[in-house]
Design a protein around this motif. Sequence first.
Motif, PDB file in Angstrom:
ATOM      1  N   ALA A  28     -71.230  93.887  17.070  1.00  0.00           N
ATOM      2  CA  ALA A  28     -70.821  95.289  17.218  1.00  0.00           C
ATOM      3  C   ALA A  28     -69.537  95.575  16.431  1.00  0.00           C
ATOM      4  N   GLY A  29     -68.656  94.583  16.328  1.00  0.00           N
ATOM      5  CA  GLY A  29     -67.362  94.821  15.700  1.00  0.00           C
ATOM      6  C   GLY A  29     -67.302  94.504  14.223  1.00  0.00           C
ATOM      7  N   ALA A  30     -68.313  93.814  13.706  1.00  0.00           N
ATOM      8  CA  ALA A  30     -68.309  93.462  12.283  1.00  0.00           C
ATOM      9  C   ALA A  30     -68.366  94.721  11.424  1.00  0.00           C
ATOM     10  N   ARG A  31     -67.431  94.855  10.500  1.00  0.00           N
ATOM     11  CA  ARG A  31     -67.348  96.055   9.669  1.00  0.00           C
ATOM     12  C   ARG A  31     -68.315  95.969   8.496  1.00  0.00           C
ATOM     13  N   LYS A  32     -69.061  97.054   8.306  1.00  0.00           N
ATOM     14  CA  LYS A  32     -70.103  97.060   7.287  1.00  0.00           C
ATOM     15  C   LYS A  32     -69.537  96.894   5.888  1.00  0.00           C
ATOM     16  N   VAL A  33     -68.351  97.433   5.648  1.00  0.00           N
ATOM     17  CA  VAL A  33     -67.754  97.316   4.314  1.00  0.00           C
ATOM     18  C   VAL A  33     -67.547  95.849   3.956  1.00  0.00           C
ATOM     19  N   LYS A  34     -66.964  95.087   4.871  1.00  0.00           N
ATOM     20  CA  LYS A  34     -66.734  93.665   4.612  1.00  0.00           C
ATOM     21  C   LYS A  34     -68.043  92.897   4.498  1.00  0.00           C
ATOM     22  N   LEU A  35     -69.007  93.261   5.347  1.00  0.00           N
ATOM     23  CA  LEU A  35     -70.301  92.579   5.287  1.00  0.00           C
ATOM     24  C   LEU A  35     -71.005  92.852   3.963  1.00  0.00           C
ATOM     25  N   LYS A  36     -70.920  94.079   3.474  1.00  0.00           N
ATOM     26  CA  LYS A  36     -71.545  94.410   2.188  1.00  0.00           C
ATOM     27  C   LYS A  36     -70.895  93.629   1.051  1.00  0.00           C
ATOM     28  N   ILE A  37     -69.574  93.465   1.111  1.00  0.00           N
ATOM     29  CA  ILE A  37     -68.886  92.677   0.087  1.00  0.00           C
ATOM     30  C   ILE A  37     -69.366  91.234   0.117  1.00  0.00           C
ATOM     31  N   LEU A  38     -69.489  90.689   1.324  1.00  0.00           N
ATOM     32  CA  LEU A  38     -69.977  89.316   1.459  1.00  0.00           C
ATOM     33  C   LEU A  38     -71.417  89.192   0.975  1.00  0.00           C
ATOM     34  N   GLU A  40     -72.965  91.063  -1.251  1.00  0.00           N
ATOM     35  CA  GLU A  40     -72.995  91.198  -2.711  1.00  0.00           C
ATOM     36  C   GLU A  40     -72.494  89.941  -3.407  1.00  0.00           C
ATOM     37  N   SER A  41     -71.663  89.160  -2.705  1.00  0.00           N
ATOM     38  CA  SER A  41     -71.164  87.910  -3.286  1.00  0.00           C
ATOM     39  C   SER A  41     -72.142  86.755  -3.093  1.00  0.00           C
ATOM     40  N   GLY A  42     -73.282  87.036  -2.435  1.00  0.00           N
ATOM     41  CA  GLY A  42     -74.316  86.018  -2.287  1.00  0.00           C
ATOM     42  C   GLY A  42     -74.471  85.445  -0.902  1.00  0.00           C
ATOM     43  N   GLU A  43     -73.742  85.974   0.083  1.00  0.00           N
ATOM     44  CA  GLU A  43     -73.850  85.487   1.460  1.00  0.00           C
ATOM     45  C   GLU A  43     -75.066  86.135   2.132  1.00  0.00           C
ATOM     46  N   ILE A  44     -76.170  85.386   2.200  1.00  0.00           N
ATOM     47  CA  ILE A  44     -77.419  85.925   2.737  1.00  0.00           C
ATOM     48  C   ILE A  44     -77.271  86.324   4.200  1.00  0.00           C
ATOM     49  N   ARG A  45     -76.493  85.553   4.949  1.00  0.00           N
ATOM     50  CA  ARG A  45     -76.340  85.827   6.379  1.00  0.00           C
ATOM     51  C   ARG A  45     -75.663  87.168   6.626  1.00  0.00           C
ATOM     52  N   ASN A 129     -61.202  88.931  17.218  1.00  0.00           N
ATOM     53  CA  ASN A 129     -60.241  88.456  16.226  1.00  0.00           C
ATOM     54  C   ASN A 129     -60.875  88.247  14.853  1.00  0.00           C
ATOM     55  N   ALA A 130     -62.143  87.871  14.808  1.00  0.00           N
ATOM     56  CA  ALA A 130     -62.803  87.608  13.528  1.00  0.00           C
ATOM     57  C   ALA A 130     -64.283  87.970  13.618  1.00  0.00           C
ATOM     58  N   PRO A 131     -64.607  89.260  13.768  1.00  0.00           N
ATOM     59  CA  PRO A 131     -66.008  89.641  13.996  1.00  0.00           C
ATOM     60  C   PRO A 131     -66.936  89.328  12.831  1.00  0.00           C
ATOM     61  N   GLU A 132     -66.477  89.541  11.594  1.00  0.00           N
ATOM     62  CA  GLU A 132     -67.355  89.281  10.446  1.00  0.00           C
ATOM     63  C   GLU A 132     -67.656  87.792  10.305  1.00  0.00           C
ATOM     64  N   LYS A 133     -66.628  86.973  10.408  1.00  0.00           N
ATOM     65  CA  LYS A 133     -66.809  85.523  10.259  1.00  0.00           C
ATOM     66  C   LYS A 133     -67.735  84.978  11.337  1.00  0.00           C
ATOM     67  N   ILE A 134     -67.558  85.433  12.572  1.00  0.00           N
ATOM     68  CA  ILE A 134     -68.378  84.926  13.674  1.00  0.00           C
ATOM     69  C   ILE A 134     -69.800  85.467  13.594  1.00  0.00           C
ATOM     70  N   SER A 135     -69.931  86.732  13.221  1.00  0.00           N
ATOM     71  CA  SER A 135     -71.273  87.333  13.177  1.00  0.00           C
ATOM     72  C   SER A 135     -72.182  86.628  12.188  1.00  0.00           C
ATOM     73  N   ILE A 136     -71.640  86.214  11.033  1.00  0.00           N
ATOM     74  CA  ILE A 136     -72.499  85.533  10.052  1.00  0.00           C
ATOM     75  C   ILE A 136     -72.800  84.096  10.484  1.00  0.00           C
ATOM     76  N   ARG A 137     -72.000  83.569  11.403  1.00  0.00           N
ATOM     77  CA  ARG A 137     -72.269  82.217  11.892  1.00  0.00           C
ATOM     78  C   ARG A 137     -73.293  82.204  13.020  1.00  0.00           C
ATOM     79  N   VAL A 138     -73.353  83.290  13.777  1.00  0.00           N
ATOM     80  CA  VAL A 138     -74.287  83.311  14.915  1.00  0.00           C
ATOM     81  C   VAL A 138     -75.585  84.027  14.588  1.00  0.00           C
ATOM     82  N   ILE A 139     -75.682  84.625  13.396  1.00  0.00           N
ATOM     83  CA  ILE A 139     -76.864  85.443  13.100  1.00  0.00           C
ATOM     84  C   ILE A 139     -78.135  84.609  13.039  1.00  0.00           C
ATOM     85  N   GLU A 140     -78.045  83.360  12.550  1.00  0.00           N
ATOM     86  CA  GLU A 140     -79.253  82.544  12.440  1.00  0.00           C
ATOM     87  C   GLU A 140     -79.874  82.233  13.802  1.00  0.00           C
TER      88      GLU A 140
END
Length: 231
Positions: A28-38, A40-45, A129-140
């Motif tokens: 819920a807290g992961a910001r779409k702007v940061k996720l889109k940047i990730l 576009e840099s090749g982070e599939i998660r 504290n780190a929604p984007e980092k955690i969200s890409i780790r738990v998405i799988e």
Amino acid sequence: MSLFQNIIVIILLIFAAGFLSLTEIALAGARKVKLKILAESGEIRAQKVLDLQEQSADFFAASQIGLNAIAILGGILGEGAFRPYFVEFVARFYTGPWLETIGFALSFTLVTSLFILFADLMPKRLAMNAPEKISIRVIEPIQILHNFSPEILAQFDLTDNFGDTSTEGRICAAEFDEFWLVTVYTPNSKGDLGRLAIRQNWDKAFLEFIKQLEKQKPVVFCGDMNVAHQE
């Protein structure tokens, strides 16, 4: 179960509830702007997180059901496991009619406090504290698809006079490291086969759904196929 076994189960329940709480807040807290940047840099998660955010209602509903079920089960186990020991301890100082009630209240307070601290406050604080980092780790582990994609719905006619089979039929696909696990409830054709045509369309749509997943990794599917029309 013994006290040790109950403690182990309660610890596992706290861990499961903590994971769900962590996941909820991170997604819920992961910001779409940061996720889109990730992404576009090749982070599939990161793209998977964005996709889930677009259709998050099913996940959050399932998560809330899971959290409530875990909390209820934890309370039941905790009361049965700890109450006798609290009663025995309190009996050293008090043996009145409220002894059992006091034992129940203490066991309830202990289990509730453990769940609030370790399954709610701490995971949510960590996720904030780190929604984007955690969200890409738990998405799988929580990558779940419900029902057909918009492309499949547009490709196949799944509605007849009896209703929309895409909502009557239910699909849940969970992604694991090496495979997809799909469970399905298939709409029935009615006893007189009056819905056979629409059912066959649904079968084609489901096959297409499986083929799309199979492009990524092997698929294991099971469920209620509704093929015994003469039972």
